[in-house]
Design a protein around this motif. Structure first.
Motif, PDB file in Angstrom:
ATOM      1  N   TRP A   1      -4.997  -3.281  -4.044  1.00 15.43           N
ATOM      2  CA  TRP A   1      -5.300  -2.329  -5.202  1.00 15.43           C
ATOM      3  C   TRP A   1      -6.102  -2.908  -6.386  1.00 15.43           C
ATOM      4  CZ3 TRP A   1      -3.783   2.500  -4.370  1.00 15.43           C
ATOM      5  CH2 TRP A   1      -2.707   2.892  -3.621  1.00 15.43           C
TER       6      TRP A   1
ATOM      7  N   HIS B   1       0.865  -1.099  -0.003  1.00 19.16           N
ATOM      8  CA  HIS B   1      -0.051   0.026  -0.058  1.00 19.16           C
ATOM      9  C   HIS B   1       1.109   1.173   0.011  1.00 19.16           C
ATOM     10  CE1 HIS B   1      -3.557   2.352   1.929  1.00 19.16           C
ATOM     11  NE2 HIS B   1      -3.454   2.762   0.749  1.00 19.16           N
TER      12      HIS B   1
ATOM     13  N   ASP C   1      -3.453   8.203  -0.813  1.00 17.69           N
ATOM     14  CA  ASP C   1      -3.463   6.759  -0.092  1.00 17.69           C
ATOM     15  C   ASP C   1      -4.773   5.939  -0.545  1.00 17.69           C
ATOM     16  OD1 ASP C   1      -5.291   8.055   1.522  1.00 17.69           O
ATOM     17  OD2 ASP C   1      -4.590   7.573   3.386  1.00 17.69           O
ATOM     18  N   THR C   2      -5.459   6.490  -1.227  1.00 21.11           N
ATOM     19  CA  THR C   2      -6.672   5.668  -1.603  1.00 21.11           C
ATOM     20  C   THR C   2      -6.687   5.367  -3.191  1.00 21.11           C
ATOM     21  OG1 THR C   2      -8.003   7.686  -2.240  1.00 21.11           O
ATOM     22  CG2 THR C   2      -8.343   6.853  -0.028  1.00 21.11           C
TER      23      THR C   2
ATOM     24  N   TYR D   1      -7.287   1.640  -7.327  1.00 19.09           N
ATOM     25  CA  TYR D   1      -7.858   2.061  -6.007  1.00 19.09           C
ATOM     26  C   TYR D   1      -7.536   1.100  -4.777  1.00 19.09           C
ATOM     27  CZ  TYR D   1     -10.436   5.051  -9.541  1.00 19.09           C
ATOM     28  OH  TYR D   1     -10.810   5.949 -10.524  1.00 19.09           O
ATOM     29  N   TRP D   2      -7.396   1.745  -3.710  1.00 16.49           N
ATOM     30  CA  TRP D   2      -7.006   0.939  -2.631  1.00 16.49           C
ATOM     31  C   TRP D   2      -8.295   0.313  -1.742  1.00 16.49           C
ATOM     32  CZ3 TRP D   2      -3.069  -2.119  -1.524  1.00 16.49           C
ATOM     33  CH2 TRP D   2      -3.088  -2.551  -0.045  1.00 16.49           C
ATOM     34  N   GLU D   3      -8.737  -0.933  -1.950  1.00 13.65           N
ATOM     35  CA  GLU D   3      -9.898  -1.214  -1.597  1.00 13.65           C
ATOM     36  C   GLU D   3      -9.928  -2.527  -1.050  1.00 13.65           C
ATOM     37  OE1 GLU D   3     -12.677  -1.104  -4.726  1.00 13.65           O
ATOM     38  OE2 GLU D   3     -12.796   0.988  -4.898  1.00 13.65           O
TER      39      GLU D   3
END
Length: 227
Positions: A200, A113, A167-168, A194-196
């Protein structure tokens, strides 16, 4: 939003159409990239396209993500890849530090991340999105599909630039070299990850609306390819 096979194939093929536009006999074709730009020797290259040794399968001991999130800086130079295994004709950079630290079949997971982790994830997902398994794992708003795999475009990564980061989400442009009508050229693909759910991911609307464009060289980009 439900996507048809024809629509996905069109998105995957559009980069080669852009490439054809710059090398395929138009009124003002772009020149083939100079050798030092199209095949740099110092752009974060690791080993050859061949995977070294067997791919590690997930077990209870290896299932936990071990990618390193400590470095949150946007990379000022091309990150070093430990290897560039072949993924359906495209060399994909991998790193024990930034990911993917788990590779099982088509689905490679566990990227850090961080901006560099997002860069490695984008370089994998750009060619891998042709795989049904990968779309199911990484396209966050795409329903499960039984349509099968689509054609994997055969192009080689040559460079990148990061165009946005928090960071998202991280946005990058990845430059690939491909060939049409016996001539090579460069195409830049915008990719946003997208960080979910601790990984990613891609959004379907971004894949559907991607607009790759031809470039004549790597000016403005960081060279990144197998050495």
């Amino acid at each position: 939003m439900i996507r048809t096979k024809t629509r996905i194939f069109t998105v995957l093929a559009v980069g080669m159409l852009a490439l054809a536009g710059c090398t395929g006999g138009g009124e003002d074709p772009a020149p083939s990239p100079p050798a030092e730009e199209s095949a740099p020797s110092d752009g974060g290259g690791g080993n050859s396209y061949a995977t070294e040794g067997p791919v590690e399968e997930d077990t209870e001991e290896t299932a936990e993500c071990k990618a390193d999130d400590s470095n949150q800086d946007v990379p000022a130079e091309a990150p070093t890849a430990d290897a560039w295994p072949d993924y359906h004709g495209t060399g994909v950079p991998v790193s024990d530090t930034y990911g993917p630290t788990s590779r099982e079949g088509e689905v490679w997971t566990c990227f850090s991340h961080s901006p560099t982790g997002a860069l490695f994830a984008a370089a994998y997902l750009r060619p891998a999105v042709a795989s049904t398994e990968v779309r199911e794992a990484y396209v966050s708003d795409d329903p499960k599909s039984s349509e099968g795999d689509f054609e994997h475009p055969r192009m080689q990564l040559r460079g990148y630039k990061i165009t946005g980061y928090d960071d998202t989400a991280v946005s990058v442009e990845l430059v690939y070299e491909g060939a049409t009508n016996g001539e090579s050229g460069l195409v830049a693909f915008p990719v946003t990850v997208y960080w979910e759910d601790n990984q990613w991911a891609l959004h379907e609307e971004d894949i559907s609306s991607v607009k790759p464009h031809s470039v004549t060289g790597l000016s403005g980009y960081t060279q990144w390819s197998v050495g």
